[in-house]
Design an enzyme around this catalytic site. Sequence first.
Site, short mmCIF file in Angstrom:
data_model
loop_
_atom_site.label_atom_id
_atom_site.label_comp_id
_atom_site.label_asym_id
_atom_site.label_seq_id
_atom_site.Cartn_x
_atom_site.Cartn_y
_atom_site.Cartn_z
N ASP A 1 66.74 92.29 52.12
CA ASP A 1 66.55 91.19 53.07
C ASP A 1 67.81 90.97 53.91
O ASP A 1 67.82 90.15 54.83
CB ASP A 1 66.09 89.91 52.37
CG ASP A 1 67.08 89.39 51.35
OD1 ASP A 1 68.10 90.06 51.11
OD2 ASP A 1 66.83 88.30 50.78
N SER A 2 68.85 91.77 53.65
CA SER A 2 70.01 91.80 54.55
C SER A 2 69.55 92.18 55.96
O SER A 2 70.29 91.97 56.93
CB SER A 2 71.05 92.81 54.05
OG SER A 2 70.45 94.06 53.78
N ASP B 1 63.14 93.94 48.64
CA ASP B 1 63.56 92.58 48.27
C ASP B 1 62.41 91.62 48.45
O ASP B 1 61.76 91.60 49.51
CB ASP B 1 64.69 92.12 49.21
CG ASP B 1 66.06 92.28 48.60
OD1 ASP B 1 66.17 92.34 47.36
OD2 ASP B 1 67.03 92.37 49.38
N LYS C 1 62.83 93.76 44.15
CA LYS C 1 64.10 93.19 43.66
C LYS C 1 64.02 91.67 43.81
O LYS C 1 63.55 91.17 44.84
CB LYS C 1 65.30 93.74 44.43
CG LYS C 1 66.63 93.09 44.00
CD LYS C 1 67.84 93.90 44.42
CE LYS C 1 68.24 93.73 45.86
NZ LYS C 1 68.56 92.35 46.26
N GLU D 1 66.38 88.01 43.17
CA GLU D 1 67.72 87.46 42.97
C GLU D 1 67.68 86.34 41.94
O GLU D 1 66.76 85.50 41.96
CB GLU D 1 68.28 86.91 44.29
CG GLU D 1 68.54 87.98 45.32
CD GLU D 1 69.23 87.43 46.57
OE1 GLU D 1 69.62 86.24 46.58
OE2 GLU D 1 69.38 88.20 47.53
N GLU E 1 76.54 91.94 42.47
CA GLU E 1 77.17 91.79 43.79
C GLU E 1 78.39 90.88 43.69
O GLU E 1 78.31 89.76 43.15
CB GLU E 1 76.15 91.22 44.80
CG GLU E 1 76.77 91.03 46.19
CD GLU E 1 75.77 90.81 47.31
OE1 GLU E 1 74.55 90.85 47.06
OE2 GLU E 1 76.24 90.59 48.45
O1 KIV Z 1 69.65 92.68 50.90
C1 KIV Z 1 70.45 93.54 50.55
O2 KIV Z 1 70.86 94.42 51.32
C2 KIV Z 1 70.93 93.50 49.15
C3 KIV Z 1 72.04 94.42 48.80
C4 KIV Z 1 73.31 93.92 49.35
C5 KIV Z 1 72.12 94.65 47.34
O3 KIV Z 1 70.43 92.76 48.38
#
Ligand code: KIV
Length: 272
Positions: free
Chosen positions: A49-50, A88, A119, A121, A188
């Site tokens: 989600d970056s 994510d 994934k 968090e 992280e």
């Molecule tokens: O969203 C993302 O790119 C991430 C990585 C930094 C692990 O969660």
Amino acid sequence: MSSPIHRTTIHDFRTMKERKQHIAMVTCYDFPTARIVDETGFPALLVGDSLGMVVHGFDSTLRVTLDMMIHHSAAVARGAKKAMIIIDLPFATYSASDLRTSLETARRAMQEGGAQAVKVEGGRRMAPVVGALVASGIPVMGHIGLTPQSIHMIGGYRVQGRSEEAAERLIAAAKALEKAGAFSVVLELVPAPLAQHISSLLSIPTIGIGAGSGCDGQIQVFHDIMGLYEDFLPKHAKRYALLANEIRGALKRYHDDVVSGSFPGPEHSFDR
Ligand code: KIV
């Protein structure tokens, strides 16, 4: 008949840990990049989600929606045939207090986004979510330490687990996620000795970002390591290219060719 292409599985992840093979991962958000990442031999990639920040220009990941994640993941899935695609689940689309919604979010991410794993968090509070998804056949990667979706709770993008108490919390979180069935955990912005210690306690691989070399694998954000933002490089990232410069130079040459009339040439044109 040619043998089918092998796509990395969660079992390969465990084998790589057992064999002490470092796992290299990178984020990926679109079709052409997914093809290149796949060809390069990365066993897994993350549709992170970056993308809200590096592709869409938001100032955090909080405005990323499930539809945005699915849109990008589906493009990646069309390009990556061998790498395991991990997506994510975005901010506020999953929670331990609403497992039904969490499952529906993960279902859409997998079915519509074409990913093989999700994934999430969060530490111990996320264990019930991990357990529920895994029980439904959905592989889950955990993510602890700096968790950007909780940035307003954490109060800033800073290293986590520095105090003894915070370190203990991270250790407990990692163990809880493993126990709940996560196949891997991202660490992280965690001090390197602590990340190494956590990695030694788990039988699933840890994937570090800003967590030192003692993790079982590493992940980096594509735009950071490719130098697409010249004015910003996080301490944990290393630039392997300066693509912003390359792209600017190429665009300038194209622009100047058009303005001077030297493009298109006869070889780019059709007589009839
Ligand atoms: O969203 C993302 O790119 C991430 C990585 C930094 C692990 O969660």
